[in-house]
Design a protein around this motif. Structure first.
Motif, PDB file in Angstrom:
ATOM      1  N   CYS A  17       0.794  -1.231   0.000  1.00  0.00           N
ATOM      2  CA  CYS A  17       0.000   0.000   0.000  1.00  0.00           C
ATOM      3  C   CYS A  17       0.828   1.284   0.000  1.00  0.00           C
ATOM      4  O   CYS A  17       0.288   2.344  -0.328  1.00  0.00           O
ATOM      5  CB  CYS A  17      -0.955   0.002   1.185  1.00  0.00           C
ATOM      6  N   GLN A  18       2.091   1.235   0.366  1.00  0.00           N
ATOM      7  CA  GLN A  18       2.892   2.455   0.417  1.00  0.00           C
ATOM      8  C   GLN A  18       2.971   3.157  -0.921  1.00  0.00           C
ATOM      9  O   GLN A  18       3.076   4.376  -0.976  1.00  0.00           O
ATOM     10  CB  GLN A  18       4.301   2.153   0.928  1.00  0.00           C
ATOM     11  N   ASN A  24      -3.319   5.799   3.312  1.00  0.00           N
ATOM     12  CA  ASN A  24      -3.249   6.924   4.238  1.00  0.00           C
ATOM     13  C   ASN A  24      -1.809   7.425   4.357  1.00  0.00           C
ATOM     14  O   ASN A  24      -0.903   6.920   3.698  1.00  0.00           O
ATOM     15  CB  ASN A  24      -3.850   6.554   5.605  1.00  0.00           C
ATOM     16  N   ASN A  25      -1.583   8.411   5.203  1.00  0.00           N
ATOM     17  CA  ASN A  25      -0.258   9.040   5.335  1.00  0.00           C
ATOM     18  C   ASN A  25       0.839   8.080   5.786  1.00  0.00           C
ATOM     19  O   ASN A  25       2.008   8.302   5.514  1.00  0.00           O
ATOM     20  CB  ASN A  25      -0.319  10.217   6.306  1.00  0.00           C
ATOM     21  N   GLY A  27       1.001   4.898   4.803  1.00  0.00           N
ATOM     22  CA  GLY A  27       1.137   3.818   3.835  1.00  0.00           C
ATOM     23  C   GLY A  27       0.274   2.613   4.117  1.00  0.00           C
ATOM     24  O   GLY A  27       0.556   1.518   3.662  1.00  0.00           O
ATOM     25  N   GLN A  28      -0.809   2.799   4.860  1.00  0.00           N
ATOM     26  CA  GLN A  28      -1.739   1.726   5.201  1.00  0.00           C
ATOM     27  C   GLN A  28      -3.034   1.902   4.408  1.00  0.00           C
ATOM     28  O   GLN A  28      -3.392   3.014   4.006  1.00  0.00           O
ATOM     29  CB  GLN A  28      -2.065   1.759   6.696  1.00  0.00           C
ATOM     30  N   PRO A  29      -3.775   0.808   4.194  1.00  0.00           N
ATOM     31  CA  PRO A  29      -5.077   0.951   3.543  1.00  0.00           C
ATOM     32  C   PRO A  29      -5.991   1.813   4.398  1.00  0.00           C
ATOM     33  O   PRO A  29      -5.849   1.863   5.619  1.00  0.00           O
ATOM     34  CB  PRO A  29      -5.601  -0.473   3.447  1.00  0.00           C
ATOM     35  N   ARG A  30      -6.903   2.483   3.765  1.00  0.00           N
ATOM     36  CA  ARG A  30      -7.840   3.345   4.504  1.00  0.00           C
ATOM     37  C   ARG A  30      -8.926   2.498   5.150  1.00  0.00           C
ATOM     38  O   ARG A  30      -9.963   2.228   4.577  1.00  0.00           O
ATOM     39  CB  ARG A  30      -8.438   4.387   3.581  1.00  0.00           C
ATOM     40  N   TRP A  31      -8.644   2.059   6.372  1.00  0.00           N
ATOM     41  CA  TRP A  31      -9.522   1.199   7.158  1.00  0.00           C
ATOM     42  C   TRP A  31     -10.149   2.048   8.240  1.00  0.00           C
ATOM     43  O   TRP A  31      -9.454   2.654   9.052  1.00  0.00           O
ATOM     44  CB  TRP A  31      -8.701   0.067   7.762  1.00  0.00           C
ATOM     45  N   HIS A  32     -11.480   2.129   8.259  1.00  0.00           N
ATOM     46  CA  HIS A  32     -12.147   2.965   9.256  1.00  0.00           C
ATOM     47  C   HIS A  32     -13.502   2.352   9.611  1.00  0.00           C
ATOM     48  O   HIS A  32     -14.268   1.997   8.726  1.00  0.00           O
ATOM     49  CB  HIS A  32     -12.352   4.379   8.709  1.00  0.00           C
ATOM     50  N   LEU A  36     -13.178  -1.150   4.687  1.00  0.00           N
ATOM     51  CA  LEU A  36     -12.105  -0.646   3.829  1.00  0.00           C
ATOM     52  C   LEU A  36     -12.666   0.483   2.978  1.00  0.00           C
ATOM     53  O   LEU A  36     -13.586   0.287   2.198  1.00  0.00           O
ATOM     54  CB  LEU A  36     -11.564  -1.770   2.940  1.00  0.00           C
ATOM     55  N   ARG A  37     -12.117   1.679   3.133  1.00  0.00           N
ATOM     56  CA  ARG A  37     -12.620   2.853   2.410  1.00  0.00           C
ATOM     57  C   ARG A  37     -12.054   2.958   1.002  1.00  0.00           C
ATOM     58  O   ARG A  37     -12.590   3.685   0.187  1.00  0.00           O
ATOM     59  CB  ARG A  37     -12.295   4.132   3.179  1.00  0.00           C
TER      60      ARG A  37
END
Length: 65
Positions: A17-18, A24-25, A27-32, A36-37
């Motif tokens: 993901c980096q 995200n900032n 280098g991780q997947p956008r998990w919220h 998974l966003r």
């Protein structure tokens, strides 16, 4: 814990993901909020199967508990 799945390997998200523009900032997947966003859910066929998502880059991401 999120992992990236291929046909024969498992990777940590930071290995993949980096380089993604949607990560995200850090280098991780956008998990919220348990979702998974930066992708969409893949239908589960059995209850034992972990939650899986397909990111916009085409990778499968699994949420291993």
């Amino acid at each position: 814990m999120l992992v990236i799945l291929t046909d024969d390997q498992i990777f940590a998200p930071e290995q993949v993901c980096q380089s993604c523009l949607l990560a995200n900032n850090s280098g991780q997947p956008r998990w919220h909020g348990g979702q998974l966003r930066c992708g969409q859910a893949i239908r589960k066929f059995t209850e034992q199967q972990p939650e899986q998502y397909e990111c916009v880059m085409g990778f499968r991401i699994a949420n291993i508990k």
